[in-house]
Design an enzyme around this catalytic site. Structure first.
Site, PDB file in Angstrom:
ATOM      1  N   TYR A   1      11.716 -14.936   1.394  1.00  0.00           N
ATOM      2  CA  TYR A   1      12.476 -13.692   1.579  1.00  0.00           C
ATOM      3  C   TYR A   1      12.865 -13.125   0.221  1.00  0.00           C
ATOM      4  CZ  TYR A   1      13.372 -12.057   6.233  1.00  0.00           C
ATOM      5  OH  TYR A   1      13.239 -11.457   7.443  1.00  0.00           O
TER       6      TYR A   1
ATOM      7  N   GLU B   1      14.353  -9.587  -0.271  1.00  0.00           N
ATOM      8  CA  GLU B   1      14.858  -8.216  -0.134  1.00  0.00           C
ATOM      9  C   GLU B   1      15.439  -7.755  -1.467  1.00  0.00           C
ATOM     10  OE1 GLU B   1      17.569  -8.449   3.143  1.00  0.00           O
ATOM     11  OE2 GLU B   1      15.971  -8.358   4.628  1.00  0.00           O
TER      12      GLU B   1
ATOM     13  N   ASP C   1      -1.022  12.028  -0.394  1.00  0.00           N
ATOM     14  CA  ASP C   1      -1.342  10.745   0.224  1.00  0.00           C
ATOM     15  C   ASP C   1      -2.800  10.426  -0.120  1.00  0.00           C
ATOM     16  OD1 ASP C   1      -2.060   8.671   1.861  1.00  0.00           O
ATOM     17  OD2 ASP C   1      -1.315   9.586   3.717  1.00  0.00           O
TER      18      ASP C   1
ATOM     19  N   THR D   1      -2.615   3.634   0.469  1.00  0.00           N
ATOM     20  CA  THR D   1      -2.859   2.282   0.952  1.00  0.00           C
ATOM     21  C   THR D   1      -3.450   1.524  -0.227  1.00  0.00           C
ATOM     22  OG1 THR D   1      -5.127   2.740   1.612  1.00  0.00           O
ATOM     23  CG2 THR D   1      -3.439   3.065   3.299  1.00  0.00           C
TER      24      THR D   1
ATOM     25  N   LYS E   1      -8.249   0.390   0.908  1.00  0.00           N
ATOM     26  CA  LYS E   1      -9.445   1.204   1.151  1.00  0.00           C
ATOM     27  C   LYS E   1     -10.300   1.183  -0.119  1.00  0.00           C
ATOM     28  CE  LYS E   1      -6.992   3.544   4.837  1.00  0.00           C
ATOM     29  NZ  LYS E   1      -6.406   4.785   5.380  1.00  0.00           N
TER      30      LYS E   1
ATOM     31  N   ARG F   1      -4.445  -5.450   2.669  1.00  0.00           N
ATOM     32  CA  ARG F   1      -3.914  -4.407   3.546  1.00  0.00           C
ATOM     33  C   ARG F   1      -2.458  -4.139   3.166  1.00  0.00           C
ATOM     34  NH1 ARG F   1      -5.930  -2.148   7.698  1.00  0.00           N
ATOM     35  NH2 ARG F   1      -7.812  -3.309   7.222  1.00  0.00           N
TER      36      ARG F   1
END
Ligand SMILES: *Cc1c(COP(=O)(O)O)cnc(C)c1O
Length: 435
Positions: free
Chosen positions: A51, A53, A200, A226, A229, A235
């Site tokens: 974790y 954060e 984008d 992203t 691609k 991903r």
């Protein structure tokens, strides 16, 4: 035998079959690619347990000293790759990165202007079934139906539309637009109407990083992407700012008397705005992929992606196919199949039976439903990663044509499938048992 195979043969088998499918078939989905083994290794690491954060050096959990190293590497490599001031590598996906943009710069109900989904835009740019169209008021620009600019965006029309709808934000970026964008013109329109400009670059990030397509970062207030691609990473998503400064449309905070920087708004929109803990194994894999993209051979790869798409689009035009806008500037092409009397759905299904994977896609001014469509979208990033060159892509165009022309002839489909397997066998992908 691997631990997974021993403990859970059902999941192991599914993974194994998918690896075989990737090995044996022609992957022509424009949004897909094949990551390297080092990227896979980082993704499959125990960093998934952590974790973290917050941001490196400012976490809400202890024990983050090593994941901080990974995230800092991802951030500094991304800044170098795109020559920019600021990045956030934590968005879980492209859609999450985009949600952070809306959360930072719009209020629910605000009007924004984006590329029509049916003209190549993405669901997160205002589709009525997506949060972007549910929470915000979307207006659209599109491509030309006819004339010398058929299939292309006419910037005069974008300007007219922006003047009439007075958007608070203008979005650029697409999932099925084969041409480059004029970012300078978009920025001048945004400035004229007082809108925030968001690019984008999910599809073309790798080609932009390689310097082979126009660079949006000097013009857009914020850029999202992203990482899986053309950028060929795990991903995931990412946010970038070319030059960080105060949110130009921001209100002065009542207490501090200060306007927040765009980067601060985006950081807090990602966490705690929309996400909980970041995926540190994926962030480590992003760092690895960005390291790969900084190497000189990534530029060669990206140039080959475009050269292969160009050759393939030419081959389709020569065979009488209606390639939207007549060709491509990037890694993908959109083929309007109406003159061939076949729908996108039929073509996709027939190609699938020959182990050629494409996706059906709406074409501009389509008269079929999104489930049927009149077109297919074809991209070259994945098979270029496997090492295929111009001759092979010309050959693949002929295979695609043979399937579409003989889509009900099982003998032809079988023959093509055999040729596909033979071709793929010459360009090994993952020569290992993954699990
Ligand atoms: C692929 C894509 C996205 C979404 O990315 P996900 O990781 O699937 O959420 C967003 N915008 C554009 C333009 C895309 O092509």
């Amino acid at each position: 035998m691997s631990d997974l195979q021993l403990q859970d043969p059902l999941v192991f088998d599914a993974i194994q079959k998918e690896v075989e499918r990737q090995n044996d078939g022609l992957e022509l989905i424009a949004s897909e690619n094949f990551v390297s083994r080092p990227v896979l290794e980082a993704m499959g690491s125990p960093l998934t347990n952590k974790y973290a954060e917050g941001l490196p050096g400012k976490r809400y959990y202890g024990g983050c000293q090593y994941v901080d190293i990974a995230e800092d590497l991802a951030r500094s490599r991304a800044r170098e790759l795109f020559s920019c001031d600021w990045v956030n590598v934590q968005p879980h996906s492209g859609a999450s990165a985009n949600a952070a943009v809306y959360l930072s710069f719009l209020q629910p109900g605000d009007t924004f202007l984006g590329l029509d989904l049916a003209h190549g835009g993405h669901l997160t740019h205002g589709s009525p079934v997506n949060f972007s169209g549910i929470l915000y008021h979307a207006e659209y620009y599109g491509v030309e139906e006819q004339g010398p600019n058929a299939g292309r965006i006419d910037m005069d029309k974008v300007r007219d539309k922006a003047r009439s709808v007075q958007p608070k934000m203008i979005s650029i970026g697409a999932s099925a637009y084969p041409r480059d964008f004029d970012y300078e013109a978009f920025r001048s329109i945004a400035d004229e109407v007082g809108a925030f400009l968001w690019m984008d670059m999910a599809h073309t990030a790798g080609l932009i990083a390689a310097g082979l397509m126009n660079d949006p970062l000097p013009f857009a207030h914020v850029t999202s992407t992203t990482t899986h691609k053309t950028l060929r990473g795990p991903r995931g998503g990412m946010l970038l700012i070319g030059k960080d400064y105060e949110n130009p449309f921001g209100k002065v905070a009542p207490k501090s008397g200060r306007v927040k920087n765009m980067s601060e708004l985006l950081d807090s929109a990602v966490f705690p705005g929309m996400q909980g803990g970041p995926l540190m194994h994926v962030i480590a894999a992003k760092a690895v992929a960005f390291g790969e993209a900084l190497k000189p051979d990534f530029k060669d790869y990206s140039a080959a992606v475009i050269a292969n798409a160009t050759i393939m689009a030419e081959a389709f035009v020569e065979m009488g196919y209606d390639v939207v806008s007549g060709g491509t500037d990037n890694h993908l092409m959109l083929i309007d199949l109406r003159n061939k009397g076949v729908t996108g759905k039929e073509a996709e299904e027939a190609l699938e039976r020959a182990d050629i994977t494409v996706n059906k896609n709406m074409v501009p001014f389509d008269d079929q439903s999104p489930f049927v469509t009149s077109g297919i979208r074809i991209g070259t990033p994945a098979m270029t990663t496997r090492g295929l060159g111009k001759d092979e892509f010309r050959y693949i165009a002929r295979l695609v044509d043979r399937v579409i022309t003989n889509r009900t002839d099982e003998d032809v489909l079988r023959d093509v499938r055999n040729e596909v397997h033979e071709l793929c066998g010459r360009y090994p992908l993952y020569d290992f048992v993954v699990a």
